[in-house]
Design a protein around this motif. Structure first.
Motif, PDB file in Angstrom:
ATOM      1  N   SER A  33       0.829  -1.058   0.029  1.00 50.51           N
ATOM      2  CA  SER A  33       0.045   0.109  -0.134  1.00 50.51           C
ATOM      3  C   SER A  33       0.900   1.308   0.047  1.00 50.51           C
ATOM      4  O   SER A  33       1.877   1.228   0.681  1.00 50.51           O
ATOM      5  N   ALA A  34       0.572   2.320  -0.656  1.00 45.48           N
ATOM      6  CA  ALA A  34       1.253   3.456  -0.854  1.00 45.48           C
ATOM      7  C   ALA A  34       2.621   3.426  -1.755  1.00 45.48           C
ATOM      8  O   ALA A  34       3.394   4.398  -1.613  1.00 45.48           O
ATOM      9  N   ASP A  61     -10.933   0.764  -6.365  1.00 44.04           N
ATOM     10  CA  ASP A  61     -12.178   1.670  -6.390  1.00 44.04           C
ATOM     11  C   ASP A  61     -13.136   0.944  -7.183  1.00 44.04           C
ATOM     12  O   ASP A  61     -14.393   1.329  -6.981  1.00 44.04           O
ATOM     13  N   ASP A 141       2.043   7.362   2.839  1.00 43.51           N
ATOM     14  CA  ASP A 141       0.696   7.123   3.944  1.00 43.51           C
ATOM     15  C   ASP A 141      -0.428   8.116   3.441  1.00 43.51           C
ATOM     16  O   ASP A 141      -1.006   8.832   4.169  1.00 43.51           O
ATOM     17  N   PRO A 142      -0.798   8.041   2.140  1.00 47.09           N
ATOM     18  CA  PRO A 142      -1.757   9.120   1.608  1.00 47.09           C
ATOM     19  C   PRO A 142      -3.073   9.046   2.341  1.00 47.09           C
ATOM     20  O   PRO A 142      -3.924  10.041   2.590  1.00 47.09           O
ATOM     21  N   LYS A 143      -3.516   7.770   2.724  1.00 49.24           N
ATOM     22  CA  LYS A 143      -4.980   7.488   3.359  1.00 49.24           C
ATOM     23  C   LYS A 143      -4.720   7.355   4.906  1.00 49.24           C
ATOM     24  O   LYS A 143      -5.652   7.000   5.470  1.00 49.24           O
ATOM     25  N   LEU A 145      -3.233   4.934   6.591  1.00 42.12           N
ATOM     26  CA  LEU A 145      -3.670   3.406   6.885  1.00 42.12           C
ATOM     27  C   LEU A 145      -2.547   2.966   7.517  1.00 42.12           C
ATOM     28  O   LEU A 145      -2.836   2.156   8.677  1.00 42.12           O
TER      29      LEU A 145
END
Length: 200
Positions: A33-34, A61, A141-143, A145
């Motif tokens: 992730s990321a 998405d 870590d854009p979200k 998480l």
């Protein structure tokens, strides 16, 4: 499992490719992730479409909120998630579309199964490891998480509390902390053209 179904032969993959003037294949982006998978996949899809090549991107998405909205993040559900994605991606590729998948797909066996599914019908499968150290992914870590995972709010989070099994022999290995998005797309496109998989 349904038993009252019959397979109907239609056009072969080769016949579709000839009629549409384009090869179908799957480009399977995997990584933490990321790591930049979705960003690269989006740019790659746009590049191919602008070049006149039919392409479609599958990612969380349009899969997790639709086809696979009934699945969680247990190992069993992750396996089923990737199994379904592999089947859908193969259908797109069989239609002679360039299918671009962007999923963590952490387990090597699941990715190998996706490859075997394509190879069984002679459909090209290009595995791309979008690689980045977990420390860099955490910094991005854009979200948010990783922060939640470190706080114990997300169980079974890949790279923190769940394993990521890196590809052993991917067709391409991209260090997304060392290449720009544009450079990463160029690497993929140059590979595809060198193998005769796309004609630009």
């Amino acid at each position: 499992m349904a038993t009252n179904i019959t397979w109907h032969d239609g056009l072969t993959h080769a016949e579709r490719s000839k009629l549409r003037g384009q090869n179908g294949l799957t480009i399977w982006l995997t990584g933490l992730s990321a790591s930049g998978k979705s960003t690269i996949a989006t740019a790659l899809e746009q590049h191919l479409l602008h070049s006149g090549i039919a392409a479609y991107r599958l990612d969380g998405d349009n899969i997790r909120f639709g086809l696979n909205k009934d699945l969680g993040f247990s190992e069993k559900d992750r396996n089923e998630n990737i199994r379904r994605i592999a089947e859908v991606s193969k259908l797109f590729a069989d239609s002679t579309t360039v299918s671009i998948t962007s999923f963590i797909s952490p387990y090597r066996a699941d990715r190998d199964q996706a490859r075997a599914l394509h190879e069984k019908d002679s459909i090209p499968f290009v595995e791309v490891h979008v690689d980045v150290p977990v420390e860099v992914a955490e910094q991005r870590d854009p979200k948010g998480l990783y922060k939640k995972a470190r706080a114990g709010l997300i169980p079974e989070f890949t790279g923190i509390s769940a394993p990521y099994e890196a590809p052993e022999n991917p067709e391409l290995h991209i260090r997304s902390d060392q290449l720009t998005v544009e450079e990463s797309v160029t690497v993929i496109v140059e590979y595809l053209t060198s193998k005769g998989l796309v004609r630009l």
